[in-house]
Design a protein around this motif. Structure first.
Motif, PDB file in Angstrom:
ATOM      1  N   MET A 210       0.810  -1.208   0.000  1.00 11.70           N
ATOM      2  CA  MET A 210       0.000   0.000   0.000  1.00 11.70           C
ATOM      3  C   MET A 210       0.850   1.268   0.000  1.00 11.70           C
ATOM      4  O   MET A 210       0.321   2.367   0.179  1.00 11.70           O
ATOM      5  N   ASN A 211       2.150   1.118  -0.149  1.00 17.48           N
ATOM      6  CA  ASN A 211       3.081   2.254  -0.157  1.00 17.48           C
ATOM      7  C   ASN A 211       3.047   3.025   1.170  1.00 17.48           C
ATOM      8  O   ASN A 211       3.241   4.237   1.195  1.00 17.48           O
ATOM      9  N   HIS A 212       2.808   2.296   2.256  1.00 16.29           N
ATOM     10  CA  HIS A 212       2.758   2.935   3.576  1.00 16.29           C
ATOM     11  C   HIS A 212       4.161   3.212   4.082  1.00 16.29           C
ATOM     12  O   HIS A 212       5.106   2.461   3.825  1.00 16.29           O
ATOM     13  N   ASN A 213       4.290   4.295   4.842  1.00 16.49           N
ATOM     14  CA  ASN A 213       5.593   4.647   5.403  1.00 16.49           C
ATOM     15  C   ASN A 213       5.905   3.893   6.691  1.00 16.49           C
ATOM     16  O   ASN A 213       7.045   3.594   6.973  1.00 16.49           O
ATOM     17  N   SER A 214       4.868   3.637   7.497  1.00 22.12           N
ATOM     18  CA  SER A 214       5.084   3.109   8.844  1.00 22.12           C
ATOM     19  C   SER A 214       4.616   1.665   8.960  1.00 22.12           C
ATOM     20  O   SER A 214       3.597   1.295   8.392  1.00 22.12           O
ATOM     21  N   MET A 215       5.391   0.885   9.720  1.00 18.77           N
ATOM     22  CA  MET A 215       5.035  -0.514   9.933  1.00 18.77           C
ATOM     23  C   MET A 215       5.271  -0.868  11.394  1.00 18.77           C
ATOM     24  O   MET A 215       6.084  -0.230  12.083  1.00 18.77           O
ATOM     25  N   TYR A 216       4.544  -1.894  11.864  1.00 24.00           N
ATOM     26  CA  TYR A 216       4.493  -2.213  13.293  1.00 24.00           C
ATOM     27  C   TYR A 216       4.469  -3.723  13.497  1.00 24.00           C
ATOM     28  O   TYR A 216       3.930  -4.450  12.673  1.00 24.00           O
ATOM     29  N   TRP A 217       4.999  -4.160  14.622  1.00 22.08           N
ATOM     30  CA  TRP A 217       4.828  -5.529  15.082  1.00 22.08           C
ATOM     31  C   TRP A 217       4.187  -5.511  16.470  1.00 22.08           C
ATOM     32  O   TRP A 217       4.669  -4.813  17.372  1.00 22.08           O
ATOM     33  N   TYR A 218       3.105  -6.291  16.600  1.00 23.41           N
ATOM     34  CA  TYR A 218       2.411  -6.454  17.872  1.00 23.41           C
ATOM     35  C   TYR A 218       2.383  -7.936  18.232  1.00 23.41           C
ATOM     36  O   TYR A 218       2.429  -8.797  17.370  1.00 23.41           O
ATOM     37  N   ARG A 219       2.227  -8.201  19.528  1.00 23.75           N
ATOM     38  CA  ARG A 219       1.877  -9.538  19.970  1.00 23.75           C
ATOM     39  C   ARG A 219       0.550  -9.471  20.709  1.00 23.75           C
ATOM     40  O   ARG A 219       0.238  -8.472  21.366  1.00 23.75           O
ATOM     41  N   GLN A 220      -0.234 -10.552  20.556  1.00 23.38           N
ATOM     42  CA  GLN A 220      -1.543 -10.623  21.201  1.00 23.38           C
ATOM     43  C   GLN A 220      -1.587 -11.851  22.090  1.00 23.38           C
ATOM     44  O   GLN A 220      -1.440 -12.973  21.602  1.00 23.38           O
TER      45      GLN A 220
END
Lengths: 113, 107
Positions: free
Chosen positions: A27-37
């Motif tokens: 999606m050409n996004h600038n920001s990325m994240y990793w979460y744990r649930q």
């Protein structure tokens, strides 16, 4: 347009083994994240990358490393897996580093025995 | 650290209204969010509210924000069985999520 994809979907590791979780967005996004649930605890932020070339610690970074390989890809590495890292891991991306309009991947279910 | 808290379960009958509540502690958040998670899927943003608003309505969803009490709620009107899911509130400043409220809608 696949959105946010994660591999693998499921993984079982023995204590002490290492592995890398892959995440990609188209999606050409600038920001990325990793979460744990974890059950009863909601999502907790492990690491994020506000833009290509930068990474920052979140709430629970210990035992993990990340690499923002390029604008599309953000990987999460467990160097020496522990049973406490058994969880469902979600990758997400957004245009900029604010939470609204974060798009989530389907998750990776990791079990460490 | 700052916390976001929600009750864990809510059960309603189809056609009733559902109200899911959330409290947060970080008053510096500019945005507060509601996400929905269906079984086996990632989270999907439902709606968000700016901290300078008291209410936001979006079709069947109404978000109420009481900044003084740091209380956020999500009302779903005419709840349907397809609304059964886990609902998470979240605040922006620390990117913190509540534990999620599992909504069960009975026919």
């Amino acid at each position: 347009n696949a959105g946010v994809t994660q591999t693998p979907k499921f993984q079982v590791l023995k204590t002490g083994q290492s592995m890398t979780l892959q995440c990609a967005q188209d999606m050409n996004h600038n920001s990325m994240y990793w979460y744990r649930q974890d059950p009863g605890m909601g999502l907790r932020l492990i690491y994020y990358s506000a833009s290509e070339g930068t990474t920052d610690k979140g709430e629970v970074p210990n035992g993990y490393n990340v690499s923002r390989l390029n604008k599309r890809e953000f990987s999460l590495r467990l160097e020496s897996a522990a049973p406490s890292q058994t969880s469902v891991y979600f990758c997400a991306s957004s245009v900029y580093a604010v939470m609204y309009e974060q798009y989530f991947g389907p998750g990776t279910r990791l079990t460490v025995t | 650290g700052e916390d976001v808290e929600q009750s864990l379960f809510l059960s309603v009958r189809e056609g009733d209204s559902s109200v899911i509540n959330c409290t947060y502690t970080d008053s510096s958040s500019t945005y507060l969010y509601w996400y929905k998670q269906e079984p086996g899927a990632g989270l999907q943003l439902l709606t968000y509210i700016f901290s300078n608003m008291d209410m936001k309505q979006d079709q069947r969803l109404t978000v109420l924000l009481n900044k003084k009490d740091k209380h956020l709620s999500l009302r779903i009107a005419d709840t349907q069985t397809g609304d059964s899911a886990i609902y998470f509130c979240a605040e922006e400043s620390d990117m913190r999520f509540g534990a999620g409220t599992r909504l069960t809608v009975k026919p």
